[in-house]
Design a protein around this motif. Structure first.
Motif, PDB file in Angstrom:
ATOM      1  N   ILE A  14     -53.947  -6.115  99.800  1.00  0.00           N
ATOM      2  CA  ILE A  14     -53.982  -5.303  98.625  1.00  0.00           C
ATOM      3  C   ILE A  14     -53.705  -5.738  97.288  1.00  0.00           C
ATOM      4  CG2 ILE A  14     -52.821  -3.087  97.960  1.00  0.00           C
ATOM      5  CD1 ILE A  14     -52.504  -2.076 100.799  1.00  0.00           C
ATOM      6  N   ALA A  15     -52.800  -6.767  97.325  1.00  0.00           N
ATOM      7  CA  ALA A  15     -52.200  -7.504  95.928  1.00  0.00           C
ATOM      8  C   ALA A  15     -53.469  -8.125  95.680  1.00  0.00           C
ATOM      9  CB  ALA A  15     -51.196  -8.262  96.302  1.00  0.00           C
ATOM     10  N   ARG A  41     -49.535  -8.743  78.273  1.00  0.00           N
ATOM     11  CA  ARG A  41     -49.155  -8.708  79.862  1.00  0.00           C
ATOM     12  C   ARG A  41     -48.279  -9.978  80.195  1.00  0.00           C
ATOM     13  NH1 ARG A  41     -51.125 -12.394  83.880  1.00  0.00           N
ATOM     14  NH2 ARG A  41     -51.388 -11.426  85.848  1.00  0.00           N
ATOM     15  N   ARG A  42     -48.455 -11.160  79.351  1.00  0.00           N
ATOM     16  CA  ARG A  42     -47.611 -12.124  79.641  1.00  0.00           C
ATOM     17  C   ARG A  42     -46.107 -11.894  79.278  1.00  0.00           C
ATOM     18  NH1 ARG A  42     -51.733 -15.231  77.974  1.00  0.00           N
ATOM     19  NH2 ARG A  42     -51.193 -15.105  75.830  1.00  0.00           N
ATOM     20  N   GLU A  59     -48.904  -5.581  89.520  1.00  0.00           N
ATOM     21  CA  GLU A  59     -49.774  -5.412  88.829  1.00  0.00           C
ATOM     22  C   GLU A  59     -50.910  -4.825  89.337  1.00  0.00           C
ATOM     23  OE1 GLU A  59     -52.213  -8.488  87.373  1.00  0.00           O
ATOM     24  OE2 GLU A  59     -51.861  -7.851  85.204  1.00  0.00           O
ATOM     25  N   THR A  60     -51.372  -3.463  88.939  1.00  0.00           N
ATOM     26  CA  THR A  60     -52.600  -2.800  89.700  1.00  0.00           C
ATOM     27  C   THR A  60     -53.227  -1.919  88.546  1.00  0.00           C
ATOM     28  OG1 THR A  60     -53.166  -1.094  91.486  1.00  0.00           O
ATOM     29  CG2 THR A  60     -50.928  -0.729  90.178  1.00  0.00           C
ATOM     30  N   LEU A  61     -54.224  -1.212  88.871  1.00  0.00           N
ATOM     31  CA  LEU A  61     -54.732  -0.556  88.024  1.00  0.00           C
ATOM     32  C   LEU A  61     -54.597   0.961  88.180  1.00  0.00           C
ATOM     33  CD1 LEU A  61     -58.764  -1.688  88.140  1.00  0.00           C
ATOM     34  CD2 LEU A  61     -56.719  -2.239  86.623  1.00  0.00           C
ATOM     35  N   LYS A  62     -54.048   1.723  87.251  1.00  0.00           N
ATOM     36  CA  LYS A  62     -53.972   3.117  87.094  1.00  0.00           C
ATOM     37  C   LYS A  62     -55.058   3.692  85.897  1.00  0.00           C
ATOM     38  CE  LYS A  62     -49.793   3.953  89.223  1.00  0.00           C
ATOM     39  NZ  LYS A  62     -48.852   4.941  89.374  1.00  0.00           N
ATOM     40  N   TRP A  63     -55.831   4.465  86.421  1.00  0.00           N
ATOM     41  CA  TRP A  63     -56.804   5.253  85.373  1.00  0.00           C
ATOM     42  C   TRP A  63     -57.721   4.063  84.550  1.00  0.00           C
ATOM     43  CZ3 TRP A  63     -51.513   6.802  85.058  1.00  0.00           C
ATOM     44  CH2 TRP A  63     -51.334   7.967  85.758  1.00  0.00           C
ATOM     45  N   GLY A  64     -57.922   3.282  85.419  1.00  0.00           N
ATOM     46  CA  GLY A  64     -58.504   1.967  84.987  1.00  0.00           C
ATOM     47  C   GLY A  64     -57.894   1.116  84.316  1.00  0.00           C
ATOM     48  N   GLN A  65     -56.707   1.272  83.981  1.00  0.00           N
ATOM     49  CA  GLN A  65     -56.036   0.347  83.001  1.00  0.00           C
ATOM     50  C   GLN A  65     -55.000  -0.664  83.790  1.00  0.00           C
ATOM     51  OE1 GLN A  65     -54.157   3.685  81.089  1.00  0.00           O
ATOM     52  NE2 GLN A  65     -55.675   3.685  79.294  1.00  0.00           N
ATOM     53  N   PRO A  66     -54.754  -1.911  83.326  1.00  0.00           N
ATOM     54  CA  PRO A  66     -53.952  -2.836  83.865  1.00  0.00           C
ATOM     55  C   PRO A  66     -52.434  -1.924  83.875  1.00  0.00           C
ATOM     56  CG  PRO A  66     -55.430  -4.146  82.415  1.00  0.00           C
ATOM     57  CD  PRO A  66     -55.506  -2.423  82.350  1.00  0.00           C
ATOM     58  N   SER A  67     -51.828  -2.040  85.046  1.00  0.00           N
ATOM     59  CA  SER A  67     -50.519  -1.234  84.947  1.00  0.00           C
ATOM     60  C   SER A  67     -49.552  -2.214  85.813  1.00  0.00           C
ATOM     61  CB  SER A  67     -50.778   0.029  85.726  1.00  0.00           C
ATOM     62  OG  SER A  67     -51.789   0.948  85.210  1.00  0.00           O
ATOM     63  N   THR A  78     -43.744   3.212  85.036  1.00  0.00           N
ATOM     64  CA  THR A  78     -45.019   2.460  84.900  1.00  0.00           C
ATOM     65  C   THR A  78     -45.220   2.406  83.224  1.00  0.00           C
ATOM     66  OG1 THR A  78     -45.858   3.650  86.827  1.00  0.00           O
ATOM     67  CG2 THR A  78     -47.495   2.664  85.517  1.00  0.00           C
ATOM     68  N   ILE A  79     -45.679   1.037  83.263  1.00  0.00           N
ATOM     69  CA  ILE A  79     -46.417   0.678  81.809  1.00  0.00           C
ATOM     70  C   ILE A  79     -47.667   0.253  82.021  1.00  0.00           C
ATOM     71  CG2 ILE A  79     -45.934  -1.089  80.059  1.00  0.00           C
ATOM     72  CD1 ILE A  79     -43.367  -1.672  80.770  1.00  0.00           C
ATOM     73  N   ARG A  80     -48.576   0.785  81.211  1.00  0.00           N
ATOM     74  CA  ARG A  80     -50.099   0.393  81.174  1.00  0.00           C
ATOM     75  C   ARG A  80     -50.331  -0.089  79.902  1.00  0.00           C
ATOM     76  NH1 ARG A  80     -52.772   5.110  81.062  1.00  0.00           N
ATOM     77  NH2 ARG A  80     -50.583   6.458  80.587  1.00  0.00           N
ATOM     78  N   ILE A  81     -51.284  -0.830  79.755  1.00  0.00           N
ATOM     79  CA  ILE A  81     -52.008  -1.406  78.714  1.00  0.00           C
ATOM     80  C   ILE A  81     -53.447  -1.176  78.732  1.00  0.00           C
ATOM     81  CG2 ILE A  81     -50.149  -3.110  78.476  1.00  0.00           C
ATOM     82  CD1 ILE A  81     -51.820  -5.307  79.521  1.00  0.00           C
TER      83      ILE A  81
END
Length: 155
Positions: A14-15, A41-42, A59-67, A78-81
């Motif tokens: 999964i990762a 991200r760093r 690190e994954t995707l939520k709503w298509g955003q790196p999360s 959760t933090i998204r960028i």
């Protein structure tokens, strides 16, 4: 293979899948935004490593955003960028809108950042972000639930 070994192998698959999907999202950004988002991200990973109680980040995707999540300790929100879709030269770090995180950041850093409602801190691709202040905000997000638990126990 034992049950624990199977679980570990499944988590690794999964990762790896999430990692490939996240990498594809970063590769889809225009170069100037990609460089800024990778720097962000760093900063998130470095801050997590340096902040007691956070543990490993996922690190994954939520709503298509790196999360970025804290599944090991459940210490943070959760933090998204992502890039800002409506502004070609902007990107943002997003926080859960039902927390008081952005309100807290606004109180601590009223002039250091631009804010998008109660959801995000906004950045221009041509500007450098204020690293020390941003690290503080990220640390607060990564320990949001941990701090709430400490506050509840203190009552």
């Amino acid at each position: 293979m034992s049950k624990p070994a199977k679980r570990i192998a499944a988590k690794q698959r999964i990762a790896a899948k999430a990692s490939g999907e996240v990498e594809a999202v970063f590769n889809g950004y225009p170069k100037p935004l990609k460089a800024r988002l990778l720097a962000l991200r760093r900063l998130i990973f470095q801050t997590a490593k340096a902040t007691p109680g956070v543990g490993a980040l996922q690190e994954t995707l939520k709503w298509g955003q790196p999360s970025y999540l804290t599944p090991e300790t459940k210490s943070g929100s959760t933090i998204r960028i992502d890039r800002v879709k409506s502004a070609a030269n902007q990107y943002a770090i997003y926080f859960h809108c039902q927390t008081d995180l952005v309100e807290t950041f606004r109180g601590l850093y009223p002039t250091e950042f631009s804010y998008g409602g109660n959801r995000c801190i906004l950045f221009d691709a041509s500007d450098k972000f204020r690293e020390a202040a941003l690290r503080h905000c990220v640390a607060l997000a990564l320990t949001y639930h941990l701090n709430k638990r400490k506050t509840a126990r203190a009552r």
